[in-house]
Each structure stands twice: as structure tokens, then as C-alpha cells.
Design an enzyme around this catalytic site. Sequence first.
Site, PDB file in Angstrom:
ATOM      1  N   THR A 161       0.848  -1.189   0.000  1.00  0.00           N
ATOM      2  CA  THR A 161       0.000   0.000   0.000  1.00  0.00           C
ATOM      3  C   THR A 161       0.883   1.238   0.000  1.00  0.00           C
ATOM      4  O   THR A 161       1.897   1.289   0.698  1.00  0.00           O
ATOM      5  CB  THR A 161      -0.918  -0.002   1.241  1.00  0.00           C
ATOM      6  OG1 THR A 161      -1.796  -1.130   1.147  1.00  0.00           O
ATOM      7  CG2 THR A 161      -1.763   1.252   1.329  1.00  0.00           C
ATOM      8  N   PHE A 182       1.247   5.054   0.973  1.00  0.00           N
ATOM      9  CA  PHE A 182       0.706   6.082   1.879  1.00  0.00           C
ATOM     10  C   PHE A 182       1.267   7.444   1.483  1.00  0.00           C
ATOM     11  O   PHE A 182       2.440   7.556   1.144  1.00  0.00           O
ATOM     12  CB  PHE A 182       1.133   5.796   3.327  1.00  0.00           C
ATOM     13  CG  PHE A 182       0.434   4.619   3.942  1.00  0.00           C
ATOM     14  CD1 PHE A 182      -0.654   4.799   4.795  1.00  0.00           C
ATOM     15  CD2 PHE A 182       0.867   3.321   3.693  1.00  0.00           C
ATOM     16  CE1 PHE A 182      -1.299   3.724   5.376  1.00  0.00           C
ATOM     17  CE2 PHE A 182       0.220   2.237   4.267  1.00  0.00           C
ATOM     18  CZ  PHE A 182      -0.871   2.427   5.109  1.00  0.00           C
TER      19      PHE A 182
END
Length: 638
Positions: free
Chosen positions: A190, A192
Amino acid sequence: MLREITDREAAAKAKDVDLKVGYQGEPGAYGEVAAAAHGGIPRGFASFEKLLEALRDGDVDEAVLPMENAVVGAITEALEPFATFVAEGMELVAVDITSVPVRLSLAARPGTPLGAVKRAWSHPAALRQCTHRLAQMGIERVVCYDTAGAAQIVAHEASTDAAVCSRRAAERYGLAVLVEDVSDKEQNGTRFVHLRMADHARAQVSLAFLRTSSMTATGRLDVLTGATLLPLAGTTEYPVRMWVLGADAARLQALAPVRDVQVISLGQPAAHAAQVTPPRQGTEPVIKSLPHATARRAPTVVEVGPLRLGGGARAVIAGPCSVESAEQVMRIAKEVASCGATALRGGIFKPRTNPYAFQGHGLEALDWLVAAGKANGLPVVTEVMAIDQVKPVAEKADVLQIGARNMQNFDLLRAVGRAGRPVLLKRGAGSTVDEWLGAAEYIMAAGEMRVILCERGIRTFETSTRNTLDVGGMLAARPLTHLPIIADPSHAAGRADLVEGLARGAWSAGADGLMVEVHDDPARALSDAEQALVPARFAELARNLALHPDARLPLAQLRAWVDAIDHDLGVLVQRRLEVAKVIGDSKRQTGRAVLDPRREAAVRRTYQEALPGSKGLADKLVDLLLEAAKAQQSIDED
Ligand code: PEP
Ligand code: MN
């Protein structure tokens, strides 16, 4: 100035060790890993909203938000609130991007055999990343607010439920890991984004939020190739919304003036690139000396029966310049109501340049106006010119108008401010925007907060129009005040042939409403005969503005109305096909799958939202459109 910035940045860097970095979730969440990436002190928040509020209020120095996941793409749970805060004016900059590898363990209380697990808790974005694996194991998915929070829940419940979380989170809450990684994809991760307030840092990462109400604008998305587009579901106002990561900022900004596209930049590596922000309501700059009219607050919505103006509600006020007889105003009221106008105008006291010209029928005509309004369900707007007229008019009229010539008649402004009725304040033909707002302040200071500002043209050297409609002045007033701002194209034009064009210009510039003069026998009108629209032309204007007609209109006109809509629909469908094709091309160029079931679901939601109460129709339309788009793609591939 430059020194100041450099000093501040040096101070921020040196301070990085005790930088407070907020993330969404409980200790052990992936957000915590991102928050700690540069040695900051992580602090968890229950929701993305709370996290962004904490950043805004200075409770944390930085916030990390998940933007994109390798398996499921855009993390809408974070991107939606992020978009809301930015659209509402929170000035953020993107200072870094951290990629966190994601391994989603399936963890349960020690001693729980894998076969006994029937339910798994986690954040919806994490659950989406293991849809297939969990389904294969016959495990039902239960949504909660965070991956680490899921571990905490499971640890506290005497059940055989499991959590989908990081190993770190599992260990932290004393759970045993049953499966190391239940992600549907091996290389899961992921990204960020690290955000700070704009006044504390400079942007290092190119990131922008783009939204548009114009379908055609997306036709130029090809210029963005190379950027990561993270689309959000469209709304009625903005059918196209997305986050754009890593675009050439200048090219992205270039879209904005050309089409109806708003680009809110959170920074770009080129420090000198201009930032374009959309006009905002009631925000800066605040004129401190005008505390009511320019207060920082949500848009004021002036609501009088069916008339609603401001905060997204738009309406048209229409009627004759003067109330000439009971029959005249009754006939015209019926016409404008059937076209979708939601208030009736008509002058009973007329400010005339020539003292021998018709001066209005006075209070007697107020009864005719009110009767016409009542019979057609319309509140009435009429002008008061003198203090002694305020009381008797306010007893019967719904909205009091202050005419351009009286905009700075301060005693009159105070008197209408005390009358207990909303006030429509025309801008003086020779008044600046500040003077206009100053006049609104007089009314508000006297107690009436429901003020509608009306731009009606200012005096310039131009003689081919009666006045010059100052759309620029309207736009300049927009960020200064929360009050609704409408336009009066009739008095600006002074000629019927220009009214529709000016009306549409003001409407597309974002006017909260219009005030239009309509007369069914202009040749015999007692005032402003040259600028009156006949009802059929008013109907055409109303149709173009997408007002709602009713059954009182002649059938031929209603048919013309629906024909025009059908034509527009056809043109939009054609545009949709063209844009869908460009999206297909773009996906192929960037190696993405052309068909995406999640996008299909988002498209379906957009139609369902736009067609409330007609789910079946929405679904059928989507089926047809997707089928046409797919047919087009396969033709291309042959
Ligand atoms: C009116 O609306 O009838 C009128 C007289 O307008 P203005 O005050 O803008 O001239
Ligand atoms: Mn007039």
C-alpha cells in the site's frame, strides 16, 4: 522570505525525531508503519476524519493516508474524506510517499483450529484484498474500522472468529497466526501519502484532486498519461472526481481554464507552478469590517416556500417589470410558474428616470401581485423605494427588493433589515463589489440575515447594452460572502434579444439564480418593454437551464422540451462512448486490464444516484452503455 522558508524547513527537519505523525487505526496497523517511516512518533486515530481534523488543529505535525493498494487500487475509504477536507478548503501539501509491503495474516485466539474459523474481521479495504482466498476457505467477511482493531476485537471475544491483520498486530494482541498471508496477490503493498499543513511545509510530491461537472473535459485525460489516477465515484454535481498522483502539474493546471475542471493542487515539485483553487464560499479573504456579510461560514440558503437560493440550490424569479393589472400579473404568473420559475416578481413602486413616466400602481397592485402568486404557488418579490412603504409591503410580500438606485440609501437598508422579510439587494449601477457587500452588511446589522445579492449590470462606456452585466464582479464577490448571488440579465441587457445569452452566461459562471422580466404583450408594457421576454422565449430559457415545467404548458411546448432533452441525451451518450474508448486506450497503454468489475459497480452506483427511485432504469441504462463500450473495444481489437 526565502530565508524564512529555509529556516522553517531546517527547523522541521531537525525536529523530525519528535515529529508527531497521525494515522488511522490502532497500534499495529499498516498506517503505523508508514507513520514511523521517518522516525516520527505515530499516533492512531479512530477515523480518517478525526485524523485530518487533528492535523488541521495542530494536534499532529503530519498525517499518513493510504491512497493505493496493489490488489484493490484506490483506497476510497481514505480518499473520500481526504477529498472532502481538501474541497472544503483545508490547505495541505504532500511531502512524501511511503510504500508499505502488506502481508495479511489470518489470526485467531491461540488454540483455534483453522477449520473452526467461520468469520474474519478487518478493514473493508483489507478484506477486499483477500476476497477469493477467504471465499475458498468458506470464511465470511466482517467489516470493522481497522486491521489492528480487528485483532483487538478478536482477542477480546470468546469465539473462533479470526482477524485479517499484520503479524505485528496479531502478536501485539496475543493472537496466533493461522495463515501467513491470505492476500489474493503475492506482491501486496500500500502506498501512503504524508501530508502536512501548507503553512508549515513545502510540497515534495505532485498530488492533486480533480473534479469536473463536464463530461467532455475527461476527453483530455490523455495529457495525464504517466500519472496515477485514483478515481472516486461521481456525484450529481461532479460526475468525474479523482486523485491524480505524479502528474506534470503545469499540464494538469492547464486543463482548468479550458474546461469546467477544478484542480486543487496539494503540491508539485516545481515550486513556482501556480496553484489554482476553485472559488470557495464564505472563506478568505474575510473583510473584517463587514462581519456579517463576509463571515466565514457555510453558504446561506434563502428559502421562501418553493424558492431556494444558495448552497447549491438554484432558482429563477420571473415576472413583469411592473404590475399593470390584476389580470396581467395573473396571466404572466401562470406562464412563468408552468416553466419552473419558483418566485414571481413585479414592481408596484417603480423608480423611473423620467418623473412623468408610469410610477407604478402602488399598494393596490400589491394585492394583485400577491393573488397571482398565491394562485400559482409562487412567493412574490417586489421593490420598496421609501421607508414608509416597508411596513405595508412587508405585511403581504414575501421578499423585499432594494433597487439599484437605492443600494446606498442607508436608512432604507436599515428599515428593510428590521422588516422580518428576506431582502433582494440589487447592486448599484455605479457601485463596487465592496460597496455592495457593505450595503448587505447594513441590512444584516439591522437583523435580517436572509439577503440575496443581485448583479444587474453596471454602467460602463458601452452604449449597445443598457448596462454591462458584471459576471467578473459576481465571481469576485463569490469567495467573499456566504450569501446567495443571483443575476438579473434583463436590466443588464435592456434588450430582449440578449437576455437569454446573458442568463446562460451568468448561470454557467455559477450564479445561484436569475431574475428575469417576462411580459406577454411587450409592445404594450408600461415599463421596460424592450427587455421583456415573451413567455415562449422564457420557456426556452427555462428548458436550457433544466428547470422543471408543469402540465399547464401547451402540449407542443412540452414536446419541444422533451425533444431538446432527448437530443442532449444522445449527444452525451456519444461523448461517453468516445471517452470510454480513450479510457480503454489509456488502460492498454499503462498495462491495465480493460474490464474492471469494480469500476462497473461504481458506474452503476453513479446512475443509481442520479436516478433515485428508478433502479431498474438505471441498471438497464448501464447495461446498454457498457455493452456499447465493450462492442466498441472488441471492434478496435480486431
Ligand atoms: C427592477 O427590478 O424592476 C428594477 C427597477 O431593477 P434595478 O433596480 O436593478 O434597475
Ligand atoms: Mn424593470
